[in-house]
Design a protein around this motif. Sequence first.
Motif: not given
Length: 472
Positions: A180-202
């Motif tokens: 989550g901190a990585y996503i915020v640090w990069h202004g939300g501009v990250v690869a789709i797999p990062v978002f997918a991993l984030f929500f799956v882990l949640a």
Amino acid sequence: MNAALLIDASYFIAAFLFIYGLKRMSSPLTARSGIVVAGAGMVLAVLASFLYTLDVNDAAKPFLSTNLTLAIIALALGLGWAWRSGKKVAMTEMPQMVALYNGMGGGAAAAIAAIELIGYKTHSSVSLTLAVLGGVIGAVSLSGSLIAWAKLDGRINKTLRFSGLQAVNGSLLLLLLAIGAYIVWHGGVVAIPVFALFFVLALVYGVMMTMPIGGADMPVVISLYNAFTGLAVGFEGYVLNNPALMIAGMVVGSAGSLLTLLMAKAMNRSVANVLFSNFGAAGDEEQGEMEGSQKPVDAGDAGINMRYATKVIIAPGYGLAVAQAQHKLYELVKLLQDADVEVKFAIHPVAGRMPGHMNVLLAEAGVPYDIIYDMEDINNEFKEADVAIVIGANDTVNPAARSNKSSPIYGMPILNVDQAKQVYVVKRGQGKGYSGVENALFYADNTQMVYGDAQKVMVSMIQAIKSLGGGH
């Protein structure tokens, strides 16, 4: 009046209806109208959201028809499912339905977060942070509530425990926060797999957080996830700049948090103890051998004894709901009252499978509110009662909570049923309660067991009293 002003006015009225409805829900006398008022506020908020279509620019108009169609389909599906399930759900299954609705609210908040994040629609660091937090909390609430529903519904009967479980869950939470901190640090501009991993882990964390918790603690867990859902919705309301979502989220979150703390206090435990202890699961707690024996009595004999009593106090529990015996119980109560017997109900804060479960059950049968008392208001009266009758309750009437330091429920406030001159316990069999803790009350000298289905037992008691004459 332009669309923006009309939307703001609608949200203001909806917010007032939410808060006023919640206030009316605080009393059994006005709870039904409170639900209607709050529901009207939600209808108004939903209808107001369609007014946004009046302010779309030309570039967005090609997508408007598709979005409206999807929104209407979603509303139709949701309303249809809720109406059907709400009409057919049994009172015993109400806690499961609450758990499902909690989960759906959390899932909706997580879905909003996913759309906002993946679509790069959040630009400020504050909105981005709240979107991430709302997403993780909503996803945890979704999967955790589904596990709670499965446990309450008997679809999952085991707990997940192993050495190092807390370390695994702690590491999983740290990993979630790091992503989550990585996503915020990069202004939300990250690869789709990062978002997918984030929500799956949640989602996985919600499962891992809930699976170790025993069934007896599920009411507290449901209330906690209710608070989580409100928090997530409030965060996403800020992200969308939607006042109605923010206010509704804050109301639900604060109410759920307060209820969770009150329930934990009623069990004399902290919320952390509920989440991380091993209570309420295995039924193999070491608490010493029980002295005495369970003494059965015929339902008719128990009914006749109550007929000649001066004061009777009834302690209902989940078994009453399972047997759907509330109507026959009230028929018995009216017979006793006709014989000049003083009858009162004693409600423990965590009786049943959720707060207020017993109050709603008795209200459904038409039991007057003025003979229903909370634990703190009636506990001192048990020593004055000729008879106390326990119907389907267990841990909430277990005197081991006062006297046995080796018992897992030691220190939990209980109904002082054991202080009555005579105690009858209506129970289907000799099994332990939902938490797996043996009940010392069942072996007490002044206790007799009335074995059988609660509804059939009530019928036998009614027939016995009527056979004496003077009944309806």
